[in-house]
Every structure is written in C-alpha cells, then in structure tokens.
Design an enzyme around this catalytic site. Structure first.
Site, PDB file in Angstrom:
ATOM      1  N   TYR A 137      -5.712 -12.806   4.106  1.00  0.00           N
ATOM      2  CA  TYR A 137      -4.347 -12.935   4.617  1.00  0.00           C
ATOM      3  C   TYR A 137      -3.557 -13.915   3.756  1.00  0.00           C
ATOM      4  CZ  TYR A 137      -5.914 -10.410   8.769  1.00  0.00           C
ATOM      5  OH  TYR A 137      -6.400  -9.447   9.617  1.00  0.00           O
ATOM      6  N   ASN A 160       1.626  -2.827  11.471  1.00  0.00           N
ATOM      7  CA  ASN A 160       1.801  -1.833  10.419  1.00  0.00           C
ATOM      8  C   ASN A 160       1.991  -0.454  11.050  1.00  0.00           C
ATOM      9  OD1 ASN A 160       1.609  -0.074   8.252  1.00  0.00           O
ATOM     10  ND2 ASN A 160      -0.502  -0.614   7.734  1.00  0.00           N
ATOM     11  N   CYS A 168      -3.691  -1.648   5.479  1.00  0.00           N
ATOM     12  CA  CYS A 168      -3.840  -2.994   6.049  1.00  0.00           C
ATOM     13  C   CYS A 168      -5.303  -3.285   6.381  1.00  0.00           C
ATOM     14  CB  CYS A 168      -2.950  -3.167   7.273  1.00  0.00           C
ATOM     15  SG  CYS A 168      -3.250  -1.977   8.586  1.00  0.00           S
ATOM     16  N   HIS A 169      -6.149  -2.244   6.436  1.00  0.00           N
ATOM     17  CA  HIS A 169      -7.579  -2.473   6.695  1.00  0.00           C
ATOM     18  C   HIS A 169      -8.236  -3.240   5.551  1.00  0.00           C
ATOM     19  CE1 HIS A 169      -7.405   1.421   4.540  1.00  0.00           C
ATOM     20  NE2 HIS A 169      -8.557   1.044   3.999  1.00  0.00           N
ATOM     21  N   GLU A 195     -14.999   2.960   1.729  1.00  0.00           N
ATOM     22  CA  GLU A 195     -14.374   2.646   0.448  1.00  0.00           C
ATOM     23  C   GLU A 195     -15.311   1.853  -0.472  1.00  0.00           C
ATOM     24  OE1 GLU A 195     -10.552   0.806   0.936  1.00  0.00           O
ATOM     25  OE2 GLU A 195      -9.680   2.566   1.887  1.00  0.00           O
TER      26      GLU A 195
END
Length: 197
Positions: A137, A160, A168-169, A195
């Site tokens: 963050y 979001n 945003c993940h 990912e």
C-alpha cells in the site's frame, strides 16, 4: 391458445429469450441502453460485469450482492439498465483468457466515472503492477503521488469498481499479508496464486 403456440416456428420456452434479445437490440439502437450487464462464472465465483458505451464501469463479486450493485448503478449512472451480454463479449473473452493463464493484462475500454480524485490516481496506477508481482500500500501511495496516503490507498482498493480487471488484488500489506479485498481473502489468494504460477 395451445394451437397458436404449437404453430409458432420456435418453442414457447425460447420466446422470452428471443424477445429479450430483440428488446435489447432495439434499446441499444435507439440509445436507450445506458448500462448493459452480464454475469459470468469464474474461479473466484460469479462476477457481475456492467458497461456503459464508454467502457467497463463495474465488476462485482457475488458476495457484494449483484442486485444491490445494479440498484446502486441505477442511482449513480442511469436507471436504463438491461441484461445485454453482447456489449460485454470482449470483457468475457479476456476474462476467460486470463483465468486460463493466457492473458496477463486486460485491453478493454474502461469507464472510471465511479472513482475520482486520489482514488482515481490509485486505480490508474494498478495496471502498472506487473502480472505475478505485488506492491505494498505504501509503494502504491508513493506511485500515486501521495506517499503518506497509505490508508487512502487501502480505501481506493477496497472501493475499486473494477476488481480483477484493474488489479487491486496485487496490492498487499508491507508484511506481505493480503489485507482486505472486495471478493474476500480466498478470492485474492486464488488470483495471486494463479498469477504466481
């Protein structure tokens, strides 16, 4: 009545779908369709997708209550909302590719009207976080131009309007823990694990 139905060229069960398609096409043609929506099943649950003529405006997880999301869109954008999957075909295709491991970034028009100010700056930065990577963050706050606005970054991510597509993940706490996520911790874990593979 039964004789009339029997003489129709299509089955009675198909009529509501065909009528809906024709109404959707007419509404779109006449400029009466302000928000089109569609739901898709994904590895992180059912996602509601909504788009204006400008682009994708909302992605919502099932736990966010799709009916409530549609009601909020009606207030924020327009009550002229209709299930119209065709407007969202490109988004659905790219989501399928993403979840199959063949797509690392989304290339669809986005409508950011539901975010303003610093929140918008944060959302514009998120696609710059590479697939398979994360940022804290604090890193996102610095990249968005306000290094001390760590808490505001958390709020921007929590609100979001386009999760998954605007990633945003990929934003985590400084200690590496997940933090809050609109789709829930399990959805965030699923996306980051996928990912990272």
């Amino acid at each position: 009545m039964i004789d009339i139905i029997a003489s129709l060229p299509v089955s009675y069960e198909v009529l509501p779908d065909r009528l809906h398609e024709r109404l959707t096409e007419a509404a779109s043609r006449e400029g009466l369709l302000d928000v089109a929506y569609h739901t898709v099943d994904t590895p992180v649950g059912s996602l509601l997708l909504a788009a204006t003529e400008q682009g994708l405006v909302k992605v919502a997880f099932d736990r966010q209550d799709h009916e409530a999301v549609l009601a909020a869109l009606a207030k924020a954008i327009s009550p002229r909302i209709l299930r119209a999957p065709a407007r969202l075909d490109a988004v659905v295709r790219q989501l399928d590719e993403y979840f199959a491991g063949g797509r690392r970034a989304f290339d669809v028009p986005l409508d950011f009207r539901l975010a303003r100010g610093f929140r918008l700056s944060v959302l514009e930065h998120l696609p710059e976080i590479a697939y398979g990577r994360t940022e804290s963050y604090a890193q996102v706050a610095a990249a968005a131009g306000s290094p001390k606005a760590v808490r505001a970054v958390g709020t921007a991510c929590a609100l979001n309007p386009l999760p998954v597509v605007v990633p945003c993940h990929r934003v985590v706490r400084s200690d590496g823990s997940y933090g809050q996520y609109a789709g829930g911790e399990e959805a965030k874990r699923t996306l980051l694990t996928m990912e990272a593979a």
